[in-house]
Write an enzyme that holds these catalytic residues in place. Sequence first.
Site, PDB file in Angstrom:
ATOM      1  N   ARG A 225       0.848  -1.191   0.000  1.00 55.86           N
ATOM      2  CA  ARG A 225       0.000   0.000   0.000  1.00 55.86           C
ATOM      3  C   ARG A 225       0.883   1.240   0.000  1.00 55.86           C
ATOM      4  O   ARG A 225       1.904   1.289   0.699  1.00 55.86           O
ATOM      5  CB  ARG A 225      -0.915   0.019   1.224  1.00 55.86           C
ATOM      6  CG  ARG A 225      -2.008  -1.058   1.202  1.00 55.86           C
ATOM      7  CD  ARG A 225      -3.078  -0.710   0.172  1.00 55.86           C
ATOM      8  NE  ARG A 225      -4.144  -1.683   0.126  1.00 55.86           N
ATOM      9  CZ  ARG A 225      -4.198  -2.720  -0.719  1.00 55.86           C
ATOM     10  NH1 ARG A 225      -3.188  -2.933  -1.560  1.00 55.86           N
ATOM     11  NH2 ARG A 225      -5.221  -3.530  -0.718  1.00 55.86           N
ATOM     12  N   HIS A 273       0.964  -0.106 -10.345  1.00 55.14           N
ATOM     13  CA  HIS A 273       0.019  -0.917  -9.569  1.00 55.14           C
ATOM     14  C   HIS A 273      -0.375  -2.180 -10.334  1.00 55.14           C
ATOM     15  O   HIS A 273      -1.552  -2.474 -10.542  1.00 55.14           O
ATOM     16  CB  HIS A 273      -1.240  -0.105  -9.215  1.00 55.14           C
ATOM     17  CG  HIS A 273      -1.953  -0.651  -8.001  1.00 55.14           C
ATOM     18  ND1 HIS A 273      -2.596   0.163  -7.099  1.00 55.14           N
ATOM     19  CD2 HIS A 273      -2.122  -1.923  -7.547  1.00 55.14           C
ATOM     20  CE1 HIS A 273      -3.145  -0.586  -6.149  1.00 55.14           C
ATOM     21  NE2 HIS A 273      -2.862  -1.852  -6.401  1.00 55.14           N
TER      22      HIS A 273
END
Length: 310
Positions: A225, A273
């Site tokens: 994250r 990502h």
Amino acid sequence: MTINILFAAKSGRWETYQGPLTDALEEAGLDFDLRPDFPPEQVDYIVYAPNSSVQDFGPFTNLKAVLNLWAGVEDVVHNDTLTVPLARMVDHGLTQGMIEWVTGHVLRHHLGMDTHINGQDGQWRTQVPPLAQDRPVTILGMGALGQACAAALTALGFFVTGWSRSEKAVPQVTTLHGTDGLQSALRTAQILVLLLPNTPATTDILNAETLAQLPRGAVVINPGRGPLIDDTALLTALDSGQVGHATLDVFRTEPLPADHPFWAHPKVTVTPHIASATREDTASEVIAENIRRGEAGEPFLHLVDRTLGY
């Protein structure tokens, strides 16, 4: 009795999930009605993406469970209107994708591959990397993804230390927990992999103080994250040589703004990502199994602990 299942996600996801979800629910032997729109009071289960238009669960008076499509639940877990069980996504496709990405980048840095890929300048570089057994790797986060990546790395011969907030036992991995355990885990981490959830307790867990505890020149790999890292502190550590390189797949703002210093920094690799993603076919199987369990009165898989936030 027919089970009413609401698919709640951003526009376009229905088209990709409708077929796999239908197939998985039929394979599970369920009598169901699956739609992207239902009167709230008729819904039994919500297949859910936190960025969908459904943010108030109050009108869903007969709701039995919310089944998250994402591994991360930080954008829904603190919703006060959600009072039914919440399950996060843990599926083979997502796990295998993370194993491959993490293993690939750990090996890339361990073997010093960038030197040879980027250094085609006529110099004959003969430095031989150590064996995996001599390259300590630390993984922060010993959930399903952390344990799977640790197993893959230990199978390759790496000495892996795992750290989590609570005590855990993982075969062939030195497991630590708590504040003192974090310091010990960082102290040996020539390669550090972040796979923690995003919670108030993990925000900026990699900061100026903790970065200073790493061996000088350590590599940081973050597919977990974005908020786990204090960006300013990381840039300072990169500039000083305390951190040798950072490979980052997740960021506080996504897409990463074009003017962010990470893009131009010579010691930073940015990936967009892509470390892992939910695969429609395998995720649908997990969702169908949880609905089957709910209807059979069996415990749901991968339930979120609302007090811990994951």
